[in-house]
Design a protein around this motif. Structure first.
Motif, PDB file in Angstrom:
ATOM      1  N   ASP A 152       0.974  -1.254   0.048  1.00 53.64           N
ATOM      2  CA  ASP A 152      -0.089  -0.051  -0.194  1.00 53.64           C
ATOM      3  C   ASP A 152       1.027   1.321   0.011  1.00 53.64           C
ATOM      4  N   LEU A 153       1.927   1.094   1.078  1.00 48.98           N
ATOM      5  CA  LEU A 153       2.749   2.515   0.807  1.00 48.98           C
ATOM      6  C   LEU A 153       3.710   2.853  -0.270  1.00 48.98           C
ATOM      7  N   ILE A 154       3.916   1.594  -1.124  1.00 52.79           N
ATOM      8  CA  ILE A 154       4.770   1.774  -2.388  1.00 52.79           C
ATOM      9  C   ILE A 154       3.979   2.087  -3.400  1.00 52.79           C
ATOM     10  N   GLN A 155       2.720   1.582  -3.273  1.00 57.13           N
ATOM     11  CA  GLN A 155       1.671   2.187  -4.549  1.00 57.13           C
ATOM     12  C   GLN A 155       1.474   3.580  -4.097  1.00 57.13           C
ATOM     13  N   ALA A 156       1.314   4.022  -2.798  1.00 53.84           N
ATOM     14  CA  ALA A 156       0.948   5.508  -2.487  1.00 53.84           C
ATOM     15  C   ALA A 156       2.293   6.085  -3.376  1.00 53.84           C
ATOM     16  N   LEU A 157       3.456   5.827  -2.804  1.00 55.84           N
ATOM     17  CA  LEU A 157       4.751   6.465  -3.223  1.00 55.84           C
ATOM     18  C   LEU A 157       4.592   6.680  -4.847  1.00 55.84           C
ATOM     19  N   ASP A 158       4.152   5.546  -5.495  1.00 51.60           N
ATOM     20  CA  ASP A 158       3.956   5.734  -6.987  1.00 51.60           C
ATOM     21  C   ASP A 158       3.147   6.875  -7.412  1.00 51.60           C
ATOM     22  N   GLU A 159       2.211   7.053  -6.589  1.00 49.66           N
ATOM     23  CA  GLU A 159       1.005   8.064  -6.935  1.00 49.66           C
ATOM     24  C   GLU A 159       1.447   9.452  -6.654  1.00 49.66           C
ATOM     25  N   VAL A 160       2.097   9.732  -5.450  1.00 51.45           N
ATOM     26  CA  VAL A 160       2.385  10.832  -4.962  1.00 51.45           C
ATOM     27  C   VAL A 160       3.589  11.608  -5.360  1.00 51.45           C
ATOM     28  N   LYS A 161       3.589  12.662  -6.168  1.00 54.77           N
ATOM     29  CA  LYS A 161       4.643  13.320  -6.770  1.00 54.77           C
ATOM     30  C   LYS A 161       5.132  14.594  -5.871  1.00 54.77           C
ATOM     31  N   PRO A 162       6.497  14.695  -5.940  1.00 55.84           N
ATOM     32  CA  PRO A 162       7.276  15.583  -5.059  1.00 55.84           C
ATOM     33  C   PRO A 162       6.586  17.214  -5.226  1.00 55.84           C
ATOM     34  N   SER A 163       6.164  17.792  -4.153  1.00 56.02           N
ATOM     35  CA  SER A 163       5.558  18.955  -4.443  1.00 56.02           C
ATOM     36  C   SER A 163       6.576  20.240  -4.885  1.00 56.02           C
ATOM     37  N   ILE A 164       7.797  19.812  -4.628  1.00 57.41           N
ATOM     38  CA  ILE A 164       8.885  20.817  -5.127  1.00 57.41           C
ATOM     39  C   ILE A 164       9.612  20.274  -6.115  1.00 57.41           C
ATOM     40  N   SER A 165       9.676  20.830  -7.369  1.00 54.01           N
ATOM     41  CA  SER A 165      10.495  20.222  -8.452  1.00 54.01           C
ATOM     42  C   SER A 165      11.659  20.240  -8.523  1.00 54.01           C
ATOM     43  N   ALA A 166      12.354  19.405  -9.133  1.00 58.85           N
ATOM     44  CA  ALA A 166      13.943  19.425  -9.398  1.00 58.85           C
ATOM     45  C   ALA A 166      14.440  20.921  -9.556  1.00 58.85           C
ATOM     46  N   LYS A 167      13.696  21.562 -10.548  1.00 57.24           N
ATOM     47  CA  LYS A 167      14.222  22.942 -10.964  1.00 57.24           C
ATOM     48  C   LYS A 167      14.017  23.841  -9.568  1.00 57.24           C
ATOM     49  N   GLU A 168      12.871  23.709  -8.868  1.00 55.60           N
ATOM     50  CA  GLU A 168      12.824  24.465  -7.514  1.00 55.60           C
ATOM     51  C   GLU A 168      14.013  24.281  -6.624  1.00 55.60           C
ATOM     52  N   ARG A 169      14.101  22.991  -6.537  1.00 54.62           N
ATOM     53  CA  ARG A 169      14.999  22.560  -5.596  1.00 54.62           C
ATOM     54  C   ARG A 169      16.665  23.150  -5.805  1.00 54.62           C
ATOM     55  N   GLU A 170      17.033  22.965  -7.091  1.00 49.76           N
ATOM     56  CA  GLU A 170      17.937  23.804  -7.443  1.00 49.76           C
ATOM     57  C   GLU A 170      18.144  25.279  -7.252  1.00 49.76           C
ATOM     58  N   GLN A 171      17.164  25.721  -7.464  1.00 50.13           N
ATOM     59  CA  GLN A 171      16.963  27.311  -7.116  1.00 50.13           C
ATOM     60  C   GLN A 171      17.074  27.514  -5.808  1.00 50.13           C
ATOM     61  N   TYR A 172      16.486  26.764  -5.202  1.00 50.31           N
ATOM     62  CA  TYR A 172      16.570  27.171  -3.517  1.00 50.31           C
ATOM     63  C   TYR A 172      17.819  26.989  -3.001  1.00 50.31           C
ATOM     64  N   HIS A 173      18.491  25.742  -3.475  1.00 54.79           N
ATOM     65  CA  HIS A 173      19.901  25.265  -3.133  1.00 54.79           C
ATOM     66  C   HIS A 173      20.943  26.728  -3.286  1.00 54.79           C
ATOM     67  N   LYS A 174      20.721  27.074  -4.749  1.00 56.62           N
ATOM     68  CA  LYS A 174      21.462  28.447  -5.395  1.00 56.62           C
ATOM     69  C   LYS A 174      21.179  29.459  -4.374  1.00 56.62           C
ATOM     70  N   MET A 175      20.148  29.846  -3.860  1.00 59.59           N
ATOM     71  CA  MET A 175      19.879  30.806  -3.010  1.00 59.59           C
ATOM     72  C   MET A 175      20.479  30.498  -1.548  1.00 59.59           C
ATOM     73  N   SER A 176      20.279  29.374  -1.164  1.00 60.56           N
ATOM     74  CA  SER A 176      21.126  29.332   0.312  1.00 60.56           C
ATOM     75  C   SER A 176      22.674  29.350  -0.057  1.00 60.56           C
ATOM     76  N   LEU A 177      23.332  29.122  -1.104  1.00 61.27           N
ATOM     77  CA  LEU A 177      24.509  29.552  -1.252  1.00 61.27           C
ATOM     78  C   LEU A 177      24.914  30.910  -0.965  1.00 61.27           C
ATOM     79  N   VAL A 178      24.021  31.762  -1.712  1.00 61.89           N
ATOM     80  CA  VAL A 178      24.143  33.133  -1.500  1.00 61.89           C
ATOM     81  C   VAL A 178      24.011  33.697  -0.364  1.00 61.89           C
ATOM     82  N   CYS A 179      23.181  33.128   0.440  1.00 61.27           N
ATOM     83  CA  CYS A 179      22.760  33.676   1.864  1.00 61.27           C
ATOM     84  C   CYS A 179      23.624  33.066   2.944  1.00 61.27           C
TER      85      CYS A 179
END
Length: 108
Positions: free
Chosen positions: A80-107
């Motif tokens: 059930d948990l694996i099936q749910a993992l298949d259905e739930v997509k990350p709310s933060i995209s890879a592009k957004e994660r990269e942007q946040y990471h870059k901002m953290s380096l600047v700060c």
């Protein structure tokens, strides 16, 4: 400004334990294994809470048609948990994660 990254495997396990504390689980569920699953990578705490919610609904839908199961004690399974993992997509995209990471380096 403060940047807090997405949870790692250990943090995901802790979040899942908290989210699952009132959810009956099958005896073979290994929360650490679920938290380390590739599909859990990149999920936020809110995403993990959604995984638990969906896994519970998956179990409920599965058991509704099974007349031999005690409906008062539905236990969420690893499947059930694996099936749910298949259905739930990350709310933060890879592009957004990269942007946040870059901002953290600047700060820093």
């Amino acid at each position: 400004k403060l940047y807090i990254g997405l949870p790692g495997s250990l943090e995901r396990a802790s979040i899942l334990k908290k989210c699952l504390r009132q959810t009956p689980l099958d005896d073979n569920v290994n929360i650490t294994e679920i938290a380390s699953h590739g599909k859990a990578e990149g999920l936020s705490g809110a995403d993990l809470a959604e995984v638990v919610r969906r896994a519970s609904l998956i179990r409920l839908k599965h058991e509704l048609h099974n007349e031999y199961v005690d409906k008062n004690v539905l236990r969420v399974t690893t499947s059930d948990l694996i099936q749910a993992l298949d259905e739930v997509k990350p709310s933060i995209s890879a592009k957004e994660r990269e942007q946040y990471h870059k901002m953290s380096l600047v700060c820093q």
